[in-house]
Design an enzyme around this catalytic site. Structure first.
Site, PDB file in Angstrom:
ATOM      1  N   HIS A   1      -1.326  -7.972  -1.866  1.00 13.21           N
ATOM      2  CA  HIS A   1      -2.321  -8.652  -1.029  1.00 13.21           C
ATOM      3  C   HIS A   1      -3.553  -7.756  -0.983  1.00 13.21           C
ATOM      4  O   HIS A   1      -3.442  -6.546  -0.747  1.00 13.21           O
ATOM      5  CB  HIS A   1      -1.798  -8.873   0.379  1.00 13.21           C
TER       6      HIS A   1
ATOM      7  N   HIS B   1      -8.138  -7.724  -0.115  1.00 10.62           N
ATOM      8  CA  HIS B   1      -9.320  -8.394   0.454  1.00 10.62           C
ATOM      9  C   HIS B   1     -10.455  -8.301  -0.558  1.00 10.62           C
ATOM     10  O   HIS B   1     -11.604  -8.070  -0.206  1.00 10.62           O
ATOM     11  CB  HIS B   1      -9.718  -7.747   1.776  1.00 10.62           C
TER      12      HIS B   1
ATOM     13  N   ASP C   1      -5.337 -16.891 -19.712  1.00 14.43           N
ATOM     14  CA  ASP C   1      -4.375 -15.906 -20.241  1.00 14.43           C
ATOM     15  C   ASP C   1      -3.335 -15.509 -19.210  1.00 14.43           C
ATOM     16  O   ASP C   1      -2.280 -14.978 -19.543  1.00 14.43           O
ATOM     17  CB  ASP C   1      -5.113 -14.644 -20.712  1.00 14.43           C
TER      18      ASP C   1
ATOM     19  N   HIS D   1      -8.426 -16.049   4.781  1.00 11.27           N
ATOM     20  CA  HIS D   1      -7.844 -14.700   4.724  1.00 11.27           C
ATOM     21  C   HIS D   1      -8.142 -14.030   3.389  1.00 11.27           C
ATOM     22  O   HIS D   1      -9.092 -13.275   3.277  1.00 11.27           O
ATOM     23  CB  HIS D   1      -6.336 -14.798   4.987  1.00 11.27           C
TER      24      HIS D   1
ATOM     25  N   TYR E   1       1.394 -12.718 -27.950  1.00 13.92           N
ATOM     26  CA  TYR E   1       1.080 -11.358 -27.518  1.00 13.92           C
ATOM     27  C   TYR E   1       2.336 -10.495 -27.488  1.00 13.92           C
ATOM     28  O   TYR E   1       3.379 -10.933 -27.006  1.00 13.92           O
ATOM     29  CB  TYR E   1       0.505 -11.398 -26.099  1.00 13.92           C
TER      30      TYR E   1
HETATM   31  O1  LIG Z   1      -5.423  -8.988   6.355  1.00 13.75           O
HETATM   32  C1  LIG Z   1      -5.121  -8.047   7.058  1.00 13.75           C
HETATM   33  C2  LIG Z   1      -5.801  -7.822   8.354  1.00 13.75           C
HETATM   34  O2  LIG Z   1      -6.826  -8.789   8.512  1.00 13.75           O
HETATM   35  C3  LIG Z   1      -4.073  -7.089   6.582  1.00 13.75           C
HETATM   36  O3  LIG Z   1      -3.652  -7.515   5.301  1.00 13.75           O
HETATM   37  C4  LIG Z   1      -4.663  -5.705   6.416  1.00 13.75           C
HETATM   38  O4  LIG Z   1      -5.644  -5.778   5.415  1.00 13.75           O
HETATM   39  C5  LIG Z   1      -3.606  -4.704   5.991  1.00 13.75           C
HETATM   40  O5  LIG Z   1      -2.713  -4.589   7.050  1.00 13.75           O
HETATM   41  P1  LIG Z   1      -1.527  -3.498   6.959  1.00 13.75           P
HETATM   42  O6  LIG Z   1      -0.787  -3.730   5.662  1.00 13.75           O
HETATM   43  O7  LIG Z   1      -2.168  -2.124   6.971  1.00 13.75           O
HETATM   44  O8  LIG Z   1      -0.685  -3.747   8.181  1.00 13.75           O
END
Ligand SMILES: O=C(CO)[C@@H](O)[C@H](O)COP(=O)(O)O
Length: 231
Positions: free
Chosen positions: A94, A96, A119, A170, A228
């Protein structure tokens, strides 16, 4: 415990700042050992420069801490929902990353507009619906996982062929057979988000690639007659 997986998850977490996919302590990476169904995940709020394999947290699929001195990532419940439902994946990322978050906040999927995406993603990268207030209030992270699963099930999307999603309001989650592949897919997702944003600005026409070209590029790498990495 799980030393090899710890090292894989540590290296994958450290790749996030290396590829400029995160700032500060945003984002997290996990990996699962499918024999024990134990998950190694980044500790919550710990700076990447302070991470070591030993600071990572081990949890079971119910989120119980099996080993670790820190709290697991606040996104742990989301990771666990994905591991429970997408049985072939071994690692989740995950971030941002800004271009992906821009699409997620706008509630827009990333259309399959070119071979760079093809790809790695066999079509559009979907965006989830916005979550309801009661979902957010009950358990935001758990319901984030549920909404991701709902998005793939409702639209009959194969998570093995579209290894990523944009969580509305998010940001992106990607996955793969292991944490390293999940990171690779995160980098590609951010790159194609930026490229596609500019393509959408440059052309008022339909920028979707043809199904023939999508098939050729995706299936050549992942499907029948894979090209590949094979003799
Ligand atoms: O999206 C969020 C907060 O908005 C979380 O994903 C933080 O970016 C990371 O949180 P931790 O893994 O440090 O608890």
């Amino acid at each position: 415990m799980l030393e090899a997986l710890r090292n894989q998850v540590y290296e994958a977490n450290m790749a996030l700042p290396e590829y400029k996919l995160i700032t500060f302590t945003w984002g997290n990476v996990s990996g699962i050992d499918r024999d024990s169904n134990l998950v190694v995940i980044k500790p919550s709020g710990v700076a990447y420069e302070d991470l070591t394999p030993e600071t990572l947290v081990v949890v079971d699929l119910e989120g119980e801490i099996i080993e670790g001195d820190f709290n697991p990532s606040s996104d742990t419940a989301t990771h666990l929902e994905l591991y429970k439902n997408f049985k072939d994946i071994g690692g989740i990322v995950h971030t941002h990353s800004p271009w992906a978050v821009s699409f997620a906040q706008a509630g827009k999927s990333i259309p399959a507009a070119g071979t760079t995406q093809a790809d790695y993603f066999y079509g559009d990268i979907p965006v989830t619906r916005a979550m309801k207030n009661e979902e957010i209030e009950i358990d935001y992270e758990l319901k984030t996982g549920s909404v991701i699963i709902e998005t793939f099930q409702k639209n009959k999307i194969d998570p093995n062929r579209i290894p990523g999603v944009l969580v509305n309001d998010h940001g992106p989650f990607t996955w793969g057979k292991n944490p390293e592949e999940a990171v690779h897919n995160s980098v590609v997702l951010e790159q194609v988000a930026e490229m596609t944003y500019h393509s959408l600005q440059l052309s008022s026409d339909n920028i979707y690639m043809s199904q023939v070209l999508l098939d050729k590029h995706y299936l050549r790498k992942h499907g029948d007659n894979a090209y590949y990495g094979q003799n």
